[in-house]
Scaffold this active site. Structure first.
Site, short mmCIF file in Angstrom:
data_model
loop_
_atom_site.label_atom_id
_atom_site.label_comp_id
_atom_site.label_asym_id
_atom_site.label_seq_id
_atom_site.Cartn_x
_atom_site.Cartn_y
_atom_site.Cartn_z
CB SER A 1 -0.89 0.00 1.24
OG SER A 1 -0.09 0.14 2.41
CG ASP B 1 -3.80 -2.45 -1.88
OD1 ASP B 1 -4.69 -2.59 -2.72
OD2 ASP B 1 -3.98 -2.56 -0.65
CG HIS C 1 -10.03 -4.13 -2.05
ND1 HIS C 1 -8.99 -3.22 -1.97
CD2 HIS C 1 -9.91 -4.71 -3.27
CE1 HIS C 1 -8.30 -3.24 -3.09
NE2 HIS C 1 -8.84 -4.14 -3.90
#
Length: 345
Positions: free
Chosen positions: A50, A83, A232
């Site tokens: 991320s 991500d 998700h």
């Protein structure tokens, strides 16, 4: 084994009817835990970073740790996935850095807090697909905003999450719109909104159909049967790890995640990638708290970190086995990115 594309892995998962857990990674111990569990179960791996992970560890550090994992575990196929990319520029930087898959999250504006409009989402996602596919890199898009149907709140993780209260329509992907979105963008995978949210606090009770719209997955899959679906916010929030954290001084209120049995329903109707982060965090935190409490004289952090790795590995192994990943790694033969680039043309 060389890193492989998300498209190749999810095509294989679709052909053989299994789902792949995609684990967010931030440090060495998490990568070790995931790779050891993958080796033990012969499972392919998606390691995803991320924006928060890239800020915490540094993109170069993460990339080289993943390359070390590929070198150390040559028989395990690994996808390196970015991500929640906030813009085409972010995705471009990740592609240049060596990621084999990127997510363009056009459901939110570039601040990753303001819900976007449909045309904006289509435009930025299409641009990323054109750029990524030219070099064989896969693209995941998102349609609909992640958020709790119970509270109307998106939840936040690593700076990603819609601000304010969302309507039910915003938090549920429209199947017909999904068909149009895929046709106009060319995404390889589509993250859909069905009532899940980021973080540990997903549901105040074990979720049922009124707050977790698993049946929506089948409706979407019927519209886009050749596009891989992504869930998700799909940590299950294991209650046993919550109890360990509380037992050793933690203060986490009652909360519930997405039950594994509900994820399996999704896998049966087109879900191929299942994002998991919180479960690993809980296992590592619980194991560290327990380790430090049981030997208060210990000052070598490696002891607690080894306990954390063991806890994470146990969670990862369970997900590989539950989702049908176990035994699949050795069946996958890598396709070169250059060959995939030709395929996209």
């Amino acid at each position: 084994m060389a890193l492989i594309s998300l498209r190749q892995l999810l095509d294989h998962a679709g052909e053989f009817g299994y789902g792949v857990p995609a684990f967010n990674v931030n440090n060495l111990e998490q990568i070790h835990a995931i790779m050891e569990a993958a080796e033990e179960t012969d499972s392919p791996v998606i390691l995803q970073a991320s924006a928060g992970a890239r800020k915490y560890a540094g993109e170069a550090y993460l990339r080289h740790m993943v390359l070390a994992a590929a070198e150390t575990h040559p028989d395990i196929p690994i996808v390196l996935h970015q991500d929640h990319g906030s813009s085409p520029a972010v995705c471009q930087a990740s592609i240049r850095s060596g990621f084999t898959s990127v997510m363009m999250d056009g459901s939110l504006r570039e601040d990753m807090k303001t819900p976007s409009d449909y045309d904006y989402n289509v435009d930025v996602t299409r641009r990323v697909c054109e750029m990524a596919h030219a070099v064989g890199v896969s693209v995941e898009g998102e349609l609909g905003c992640l958020g709790s149907l119970e509270t109307g709140q998106a939840g936040e993780e690593d700076g990603v999450g819609a601000a304010g209260t969302l309507s039910h329509d915003m938090m549920l992907t429209d199947p017909a719109q999904a068909r149009d979105f895929v046709a106009r963008t060319g995404v390889d995978a589509l993250a859909i909104a069905i009532g899940t949210s980021h973080g540990a606090y997903k549901f105040s009770r074990k979720p049922t159909g009124d707050i977790l719209a698993i049946d929506r997955i089948r409706e979407i899959h019927e519209q886009i049967p050749d596009t891989h679906l992504v869930m998700h916010g799909s940590s299950s929030v294991p209650q046993e790890w919550l109890e360990i954290i509380r037992q050793y001084g933690g203060d986490i209120k009652e909360t519930y995640g997405v039950p594994v049995e509900e994820i399996l329903r999704g896998i049966k109707t087109g879900v191929r990638k299942v994002n998991i982060d919180t479960d690993i965090r809980l296992a590592m935190t619980g194991a560290i708290r327990k380790s430090l409490a049981e030997d208060r004289s210990e000052f070598d952090p490696r002891k607690a970190l080894l306990a954390a790795k063991k806890g994470a590995r146990s969670v990862v192994k369970l997900r590989f086995e539950a989702f049908g990943c176990a035994g699949q790694a050795s069946k996958i033969k890598p396709i070169a990115m250059e060959q995939l680039a030709q395929w996209y043309r």
